[in-house]
Design an enzyme around this catalytic site. Structure first.
Site, PDB file in Angstrom:
ATOM      1  CE  LYS A 264      -9.647 -14.562 -60.842  1.00  0.00           C
ATOM      2  NZ  LYS A 264     -11.009 -14.666 -60.314  1.00  0.00           N
ATOM      3  CG  ASP A 269     -13.046  -9.582 -60.789  1.00  0.00           C
ATOM      4  OD1 ASP A 269     -13.593  -9.054 -61.786  1.00  0.00           O
ATOM      5  OD2 ASP A 269     -13.446 -10.632 -60.258  1.00  0.00           O
ATOM      6  CE  LYS A 276     -15.813  -8.974 -58.445  1.00  0.00           C
ATOM      7  NZ  LYS A 276     -16.584 -10.187 -58.095  1.00  0.00           N
ATOM      8  CG  ASP A 287      -9.788 -11.851 -58.712  1.00  0.00           C
ATOM      9  OD1 ASP A 287      -9.856 -12.884 -58.025  1.00  0.00           O
ATOM     10  OD2 ASP A 287     -10.495 -11.648 -59.720  1.00  0.00           O
ATOM     11  CG  ASP A 346     -17.786 -10.562 -61.315  1.00  0.00           C
ATOM     12  OD1 ASP A 346     -16.535 -10.469 -61.299  1.00  0.00           O
ATOM     13  OD2 ASP A 346     -18.506 -10.400 -60.310  1.00  0.00           O
ATOM     14  CD  GLU A 348     -12.640 -12.300 -63.201  1.00  0.00           C
ATOM     15  OE1 GLU A 348     -13.876 -12.297 -63.058  1.00  0.00           O
ATOM     16  OE2 GLU A 348     -11.854 -12.470 -62.250  1.00  0.00           O
ATOM     17  NE  ARG A 350     -16.159 -19.256 -63.984  1.00  0.00           N
ATOM     18  CZ  ARG A 350     -17.227 -19.581 -63.268  1.00  0.00           C
ATOM     19  NH1 ARG A 350     -18.120 -20.418 -63.767  1.00  0.00           N
ATOM     20  NH2 ARG A 350     -17.407 -19.078 -62.064  1.00  0.00           N
TER      21      ARG A 350
HETATM   22  N1  BES Z   1     -12.755 -12.847 -58.145  1.00  0.00           N
HETATM   23  C1  BES Z   1     -14.067 -13.299 -58.023  1.00  0.00           C
HETATM   24  C2  BES Z   1     -14.275 -14.312 -56.897  1.00  0.00           C
HETATM   25  C3  BES Z   1     -14.018 -13.829 -55.493  1.00  0.00           C
HETATM   26  C4  BES Z   1     -15.064 -13.340 -54.733  1.00  0.00           C
HETATM   27  C5  BES Z   1     -12.768 -13.906 -54.936  1.00  0.00           C
HETATM   28  C6  BES Z   1     -14.827 -12.897 -53.436  1.00  0.00           C
HETATM   29  C7  BES Z   1     -12.537 -13.481 -53.639  1.00  0.00           C
HETATM   30  C8  BES Z   1     -13.577 -12.970 -52.896  1.00  0.00           C
HETATM   31  C9  BES Z   1     -14.537 -13.952 -59.319  1.00  0.00           C
HETATM   32  O1  BES Z   1     -13.973 -13.457 -60.481  1.00  0.00           O
HETATM   33  C10 BES Z   1     -16.016 -13.685 -59.424  1.00  0.00           C
HETATM   34  O2  BES Z   1     -16.369 -12.564 -59.518  1.00  0.00           O
HETATM   35  N2  BES Z   1     -16.800 -14.756 -59.397  1.00  0.00           N
HETATM   36  C11 BES Z   1     -18.203 -14.649 -59.468  1.00  0.00           C
HETATM   37  C12 BES Z   1     -18.687 -15.732 -60.415  1.00  0.00           C
HETATM   38  C13 BES Z   1     -20.142 -15.593 -60.781  1.00  0.00           C
HETATM   39  C14 BES Z   1     -20.359 -14.382 -61.649  1.00  0.00           C
HETATM   40  C15 BES Z   1     -20.554 -16.845 -61.527  1.00  0.00           C
HETATM   41  C16 BES Z   1     -18.764 -14.865 -58.064  1.00  0.00           C
HETATM   42  O3  BES Z   1     -18.224 -15.678 -57.325  1.00  0.00           O
HETATM   43  O4  BES Z   1     -19.710 -14.178 -57.714  1.00  0.00           O
HETATM   44 ZN    ZN Z   2     -12.068 -12.660 -60.245  1.00  0.00          ZN
HETATM   45 ZN    ZN Z   3     -15.006 -11.751 -61.267  1.00  0.00          ZN
END
Ligand code: BES
Ligand code: ZN
Ligand code: ZN
Length: 495
Positions: A264, A269, A276, A287, A346, A348, A350
């Protein structure tokens, strides 16, 4: 840091610190009654318990060559695994740093030689010293940088019969550790620098440095559009930075197996329009840790003479809010033709992975696909910060990854690709949606989402959101990027 092997009497070594376990003490104290009493007295006085994490420093009063003796507690035999080997050594290294040691001698514990092949044990020791001493100092003033004292020399004390194995271990350990350091440096660098264009330059440099085995192709926005990578481009849309689809290809002579590694590569992000909060955004330069690990792996493939063909794919872009940004409710079409309803910008990672996986399946037709992604906060909720989650569609591949985790101390835990949750990511107007209905099992539904883009190829997905970044100093990792995944994958590719 220079490593050497010393099959001689450790008591004769001229060094700042000599590290030993209680069990191996006799290698120094034998025939030296004054030193024996000194050690005994200190152990009694400080009530030293022989446990991992316990240390006892002693001035040697000139009875041996070392300035100080460091007696390090170690765990019992039954549960002494590779992770403990790394942590034992890294803690000793940190402890030696406390007295500003520059030269360290280290008696390789009998216990390690009993539990592991010499090369394995020594490789781990070299990895632990290197990774434990890692600092990211380029943004500190010269004065501050000068204050940091690094260990420059490590002498490994081993029986003469183990020299050739130990030499092999030093070689492998240095390559593995340097590759992890390579990834750490990339992740620790601010996102202002590590843009998609920057990552593609790194990939090009790797191809230049390993020109006999590695080729690189960087696909531009227009080229990815022509290939139909609508999901990736949807994420990239909000940013002023140009997206890059990075394709690295390592091909040694006579290779029989082809493995695709996907990292990834969200270089920052923000969450996009589903922005966020400040606290959650703070560390989001991490990220692209999956991408950094894939690049780290590529930096070592030729040096290790890896025998299989390896393709590295990184869909690199920033996730930014702007007037052009992807909106909740938008529908994207991935390269494999599937449509995705985006309900949260967020989620993103996937989306970018959907196209990287599709590319792998359609264009590369590999024997295996492994993706590494800082994908979900939910995975951190499930497994904490030390352990990543692993999902997959192939028992054998999953089992081999678990073996590599044991062999490298990079911990992972098998999670279910549970069909029953598939309904949670069904969309009413597209083939699939990018977030689930309800609050629970978010790491699993993310993995299920990815599985939609890998119909048959043996594949594993590793969610490294937790272990990619250390929020506090650990023996093996100072606060910041860990380089997680590099040693895991290199071990996998070598075995
Ligand atoms: N990059 C984040 C996941 C992440 C969170 C990585 C904390 C490292 C530390 C990912 O893109 C994300 O924001 N995921 C969301 C998904 C949700 C919106 C379904 C999440 O995990 O909150
Ligand atoms: Zn992310
Ligand atoms: Zn994200």
């Amino acid at each position: 840091m220079k490593f050497s092997i010393k099959p001689t009497d450790p008591a004769k070594l001229d060094t700042d610190v000599l590290v030993t376990t209680v069990n191996d003490l006799n290698k120094i104290t034998k025939g030296r009654s004054e030193l024996t009493s000194l050690v005994q007295e200190a152990r009694n006085k400080e009530q030293f318990e022989d446990k991992l994490g316990n240390f006892l420093f002693l001035s040697t009063k000139g009875y041996i060559g070392a300035y100080k003796l460091l007696i390090a507690g170690i765990d019992s035999e039954d549960n002494f695994d590779y992770f403990k080997l790394l942590n034992f050594t890294a803690s000793a290294c940190k402890k030696a740093g406390e007295i500003k040691a520059v030269k360290v001698a280290y008696i390789v514990p009998e216990l390690m030689l009993k539990k592991f092949r010499v090369a394995e044990a020594v490789s781990g020791i070299v990895e632990a010293f290197t990774l434990s001493s890692y600092r990211f100092l380029k943004f500190k003033s010269i004065e501050e940088q000068k204050k940091v004292r690094f260990i420059e020399e490590v002498q490994l004390c081993l029986p003469a019969g183990k020299i050739s194995g130990a030499e092999e271990g030093i070689k492998i350990g240095e390559i593995f550790a340097q590759a992890a350091v390579f990834a750490r440096d990339l992740v620790n660098e601010p996102a202002e620098t590590t843009t998609p264009t920057y990552l593609s330059k790194i990939a090009e440099d790797l191809a230049k440095e390993n020109s006999t085995t590695i080729k690189v192709k960087i696909f531009s926005r227009d080229e990815t559009k022509k290939m139909g990578m609508g999901a990736f481009l949807g994420v990239a849309r909000g940013s002023d930075e140009e997206p890059k689809f990075i394709h690295l290809h390592y091909k040694p002579k006579g290779s029989k197996k082809k493995i695709v590694l996907i990292g990834k590569g969200i270089t920052f992000d923000t969450g996009g329009l589903s922005l966020k909060g400040a606290e959650h955004m703070e560390t989001m330069k991490l990220d692209m840790a999956g991408a950094a690990s894939v690049l780290g792996v590529f930096s070592a493939l030729e040096k290790l003479n890896i025998e299989c063909e390896v393709v590295g794919l990184i869909a690199a872009c920033e996730n930014m809010p702007s007037g052009k940004a992807l909106k909740p409710g938008d529908i994207l079409r991935a390269m494999n033709g599937k449509t995705i309803e985006v309900l949260n910008t967020d989620a993103e990672g996937r989306l970018t992975l959907a196209d990287a996986l599709s590319y792998a399946v359609i264009k590369e037709k590999p024997d295996e696909i492994i993706d590494l992604a800082t994908l979900t906060g939910a995975c951190m909720v499930a497994l904490g910060q030390d352990i990543s989650g692993i999902w997959g569609n192939d028992e054998k591949l999953l089992g081999r990854m678990e073996t590599s985790a044991k062999n490298t101390g990079e911990q992972l835990w098998r999670m279910p690709l549970y069909d029953g949750y598939k309904d949670l990511i069904k969309s009413s107007i597209a083939d699939i949606k990018n977030i689930q209905t309800g609050r629970y099992g978010g790491a699993i539904t993310a993995a299920l989402f990815l599985s939609e883009f890998v119909p048959k190829t043996p594949w594993v997905h590793i969610d490294i959101a937790g272990p990619a970044f250390a929020e506090k100093d650990d023996p093996l990792t100072p606060k910041g990027a860990t380089g997680y995944g590099v040693r895991l994958l290199l071990n996998y590719l070598t075995s």
